[in-house]
Structures are given as C-alpha cells and as structure tokens.
Design an enzyme around this catalytic site. Structure first.
Site, PDB file in Angstrom:
ATOM      1  CE  LYS A 118      66.795   0.955  22.683  1.00  0.00           C
ATOM      2  NZ  LYS A 118      65.801   0.969  23.750  1.00  0.00           N
ATOM      3  CD  GLU A 167      61.615   0.135  23.479  1.00  0.00           C
ATOM      4  OE1 GLU A 167      62.440   0.379  24.399  1.00  0.00           O
ATOM      5  OE2 GLU A 167      61.881   0.297  22.275  1.00  0.00           O
ATOM      6  NE  ARG A 206      63.960   4.099  30.746  1.00  0.00           N
ATOM      7  CZ  ARG A 206      64.177   5.121  29.945  1.00  0.00           C
ATOM      8  NH1 ARG A 206      63.878   6.342  30.363  1.00  0.00           N
ATOM      9  NH2 ARG A 206      64.680   4.951  28.754  1.00  0.00           N
TER      10      ARG A 206
END
Length: 212
Positions: free
Chosen positions: A129, A41, A45
């Site tokens: 999640k 994943e 950012r």
C-alpha cells in the site's frame, strides 16, 4: 482460481469503507457488487468493522473483502476469523507483516519510503500500500520508488478520486487504487445505497476506459 493480485487489477479500485453500524454492511456490499466493484477494504477504525466483514463475506462470498487500518495481530485474527481475505496496514509494521506471512494471510503494508519498500522486498512481498498517496508525493513518488524496486506493485490510497484516478492507473506498477469517494460516510449514514451503486458504476466505467 484467480490470485489476489489478479483480482485487485481486475477491479482497479478498492472501495475503502468505514462502517459505524453493521446494519449497513449488507446493503452497502450489494451496492458495490451491483455497481461492478465486488471488493471492499473495511477499516478497523470502528466497533462495527468485524461484524460488517462477517456479514459481507457471508452474504456475498464472491466479494473480495479485506480489513484495513489493522494495527495489531489481535485485529488480524479477528478480521480473518470474520472472513477477511486480505489485511491492510497504514504503515509498515514488521510485527503485523511477519505474523501474516507466518500464517499465510495476504498482507499489504503501507510503504512511503524506499526503506519500507526494501523491508517488503526482503520478505518476498509483491504488492504494498502507498498511504497517504497524495500527501506523500503521489504518482511521482511511486514512480521514483518503483524504479529500483522493479518487482513491487503499489496500491495507493488517500486523496484519490475520479479526477485523478487516471494519473495513477496509467502507471503500470500501480495494481489498483483505494478510494472512498463512492462510499462516503454521509451517503452510508443516509442509507443512500442507490447513489453509492451509481457512483460505484461510474468508478468501474472509469477504470475500464483508462485501461482499454
């Protein structure tokens, strides 16, 4: 062809990767594949995220590469165009979830409350999640939320490591865990890909020992 849920369950741990420089993407992907966790994943950012996903997806087509920390629909488009096979958002953002569902893009929104899980169920999602896992109540909170929502499975991320992985994976409603302990930023920056491969192999062995 295995579906996404099967592949998540198979790996047990999804390495959560932060890449500051796209040149590290291929050697990192190689370390993960050779270590036994062909999955990542890649968090959005950093400016290198999109190119890193593209390189990983091109060089290792067998890898399950997704984009994390996705905050806008523009990032969804950029990630998928680069080769991301799934989208992860830190919280439940209805705009992103609905956008992904409309485009048939697998999405795992962050859900830490029954209200958020209810929104996911309403939209037909089967996996969400749970972030930040440890800070939001850990396994106990997931078990409490899973009780009324029997059809949902969770991918907890945040504060999970080799020491507490068994606590999470022992619960059958947890499909896999997100973790960064095998791909820490300082290891990536130092080019310590052999160490990353070693830690990845240890994580893989741990998953197998928990689930045997």
């Amino acid at each position: 062809m295995k579906d996404l849920a099967e592949r998540f369950h198979e790996v047990g741990v999804v390495p959560v990767v932060v890449l500051e420089d796209a040149k590290d993407a291929v050697p990192l992907a190689q370390a993960l594949v050779e270590g036994g966790l062909p999955c990542a994943e890649v968090t959005f950012r950093t400016a290198a995220a999109e190119e890193s996903i593209r390189l990983m997806a091109e060089k290792f087509p067998e890898m399950l590469v997704g984009a994390g920390t996705v905050l806008t629909t523009e990032q969804v488009d950029a990630a998928v165009k680069a080769g991301a096979k799934f989208i992860v958002s830190p919280g439940f953002d209805p705009e992103i979830v609905d956008y992904c569902l409309k485009k048939e893009i697998p999405v795992l929104p962050g859900c830490i409350s029954p209200s958020e899980v209810a929104q996911a169920v309403k939209r037909g999602l089967k996996t969400v999640k749970f972030f930040p896992a440890e800070q939001a109540g850990g396994v106990a909170m997931i078990k409490a939320m899973a009780a009324p929502y029997t059809g949902i499975k969770f991918m907890p991320t945040g504060g999970i490591n080799a020491k507490n992985l068994e606590d999470y994976l022992s619960f059958d409603k947890i499909i896999c865990c997100g973790g960064s302990w095998m791909v820490k930023g300082d290891l990536v920056k130092a080019g310590a890909f052999d160490k990353i491969k070693e830690l990845t192999a240890e994580a893989r062995n741990l998953v197998e020992s928990i689930r045997k």
